[in-house]
Design an enzyme around this catalytic site. Structure first.
Site, PDB file in Angstrom:
ATOM      1  N   ASP A 115      29.352  45.234  38.019  1.00 28.80           N
ATOM      2  CA  ASP A 115      28.774  44.371  39.049  1.00 28.80           C
ATOM      3  C   ASP A 115      29.743  44.301  40.226  1.00 28.80           C
ATOM      4  O   ASP A 115      30.957  44.332  40.043  1.00 28.80           O
ATOM      5  CB  ASP A 115      28.463  42.973  38.502  1.00 28.80           C
ATOM      6  N   GLU A 180      30.823  40.024  35.677  1.00 23.22           N
ATOM      7  CA  GLU A 180      32.228  39.577  35.704  1.00 23.22           C
ATOM      8  C   GLU A 180      32.468  38.664  36.889  1.00 23.22           C
ATOM      9  O   GLU A 180      33.300  37.761  36.831  1.00 23.22           O
ATOM     10  CB  GLU A 180      33.151  40.797  35.766  1.00 23.22           C
TER      11      GLU A 180
END
Ligand code: ZN
Length: 439
Positions: A115, A180
């Site tokens: 991400d 994350e």
């Protein structure tokens, strides 16, 4: 849970040379692979194409691939969980596992998050954020540094071992995760799924330092609501945006108090201003000539390791409530504090990490002429906390040199990516041991 296996024998100079040569020989392909990975925009809730890319790469290499859709219900009861808003129904984790028939060394988790944070206004980038360009030894692109280069380095470190004629002599789980940057639920999902190892390495862009400690973080939304009136009678109205500013100022005051207290902290006492408050996103109002009736402010506040999150949350709520009590409008309509996103504790690496750090030191010293690894205390956080705090898996970051992560013109130094790939390959060899591949 350390295994009973002794550490494998140190690598011979010949083996070390064969492995680093294999990294050099594969580096053009690695750079091309990284560029294709960076070109996939993998912002929050849009990670599917990047996960497909990584799953395909793992399958092509013959790893046993576990690719599953995360069920939030499985994660909610677990420590470290952070609530999520948005469509999480297609969120996936991907793990590629190497399981040798004969185990001679320590098992390992290599983890990378794919991400990326939003690039912001495109006109503020020199090159389009998802059209990676290489110039003067740097690769530019959103996610190039944080942390696709590190993830790809781990993948190609394993490739280099194979090219040099070896396989790791212990289980290796290569984990590609999401979230994350917002909650860490991707990391939590692989632990919920049951993956364990004797150590976990996350190649975040640390410029080859090892993070000994990291702070925790709380995310929350301040919801300020007011009574709308026409701007001509604004004195009678309650301007939610202006009231929101007053709440931000109150929280800045709490930030000062917390950092003053941090001076006495055993780990962070020598770090200037370790706890940062950030009002990161603001939205409010509907019309230039209407006094705004609403304002939402998304905030982040740092928390020291070892500090109770519930207590920290009560202090934040208390700060907002006290500021609202003295406020001409908000005393009648106190803002809500909605906890959403990171509810993350800080993490300090314990002595259980020492064996893995010793092997990492050897690997780093081999690549950097005997240099000594530096340790850092981060004022940010990473996924390592889940492994270390809740599952007894010592976990640390070491990664390439990157600049402007989360900013414009994010970039990673390709020479450092090459060096990192060598360090990781030698670390895997030293930690897991090697089995010669014979046809
Ligand atoms: Zn990162």
């Amino acid at each position: 849970m350390p295994s009973d296996m002794p550490l494998p024998d140190p690598l011979s100079p010949e083996t070390t040379a064969a492995i680093t040569r294999a990294v050099d020989e594969g580096f053009a392909e690695q750079t091309d692979f990284l560029a294709r990975f960076v070109a996939i925009p993998s912002e929050r809730f849009q990670e599917a194409a990047a996960q497909d890319f990584m799953a395909a790469a793992l399958r092509a290499r013959g790893y046993a691939v576990d690719d599953w859709t995360i069920d939030l219900k499985d994660l909610e009861p677990l420590p470290g969980f952070g609530p999520i808003s948005g469509d999480f129904s297609r969120a996936r984790s991907v793990v590629g596992s190497h399981r040798p028939a004969l185990v001679k060394g320590q098992s390992l988790i290599l983890q990378g998050h794919l991400d990326v944070v939003p690039p912001g206004p495109a006109e503020m980038w020199t090159h389009p954020p998802y059209d990676p360009v290489i110039a003067d030894g740097w690769m530019y692109g959103r996610g190039a540094g944080d942390m696709k280069a590190g993830t790809v380095a781990a993948l190609f470190a394993l490739d280099a071992l194979r090219a040099a004629g070896y396989a790791p002599a212990a289980t290796v789980h290569f984990q590609s995760v999401i979230e994350e940057e917002s909650t860490g639920l991707g990391a939590l999902s692989v632990l919920q799924r049951g993956y364990r190892a004797d150590a976990a390495v996350l190649p975040e862009p640390t410029d080859f330092t090892v993070n000994r400690a990291q702070v925790g973080a709380l995310w929350f939304r301040l919801r300020v609501r007011g009574k709308p009136v026409h701007v001509s009678v604004a004195g009678d109205g309650s301007n939610a945006i202006m009231a929101g500013y007053d709440m931000i100022r109150a929280l800045q005051g709490l930030e000062v108090v917390w950092n003053a207290r941090a001076v006495a902290d055993p780990v962070y006492g020598d770090v200037p201003h370790p706890l940062n408050f950030n009002a990161g996103k603001i939205k409010g109002g509907d019309w230039a000539s209407s006094v705004p009736a609403w304002c939402d402010i998304d905030c982040r506040m740092g928390v020291l390791p070892g500090h109770d999150l519930a207590h920290a949350k009560r202090e934040i709520e208390g700060c907002v409530a006290a500021a609202a009590r003295d406020h001409p409008f908000l005393s009648n309509s106190p803002p809500d504090v909605v906890w959403n996103g990171f509810q993350a504790e800080g993490y300090v690496l314990g002595e259980d990490a020492d064996p893995a750090l010793a092997v990492m030191q050897d690997a780093y010293g081999s690549v950097f002429d005997g240099a000594v690894l530096e340790e850092t205390k981060m004022t940010a956080l990473t996924d390592t906390r889940f492994y270390g705090l809740y599952y007894d898996i010592p976990a640390f970051c070491i990664g390439p040199r990157a600049e402007n992560i989360h900013g414009f013109d994010e970039r990673v130094a390709l020479a450092s990516v090459r060096d990192l790939t060598k360090v990781l390959a030698l670390f895997i060899a030293g930690w897991c041991g090697l089995i010669p591949l014979r046809d």
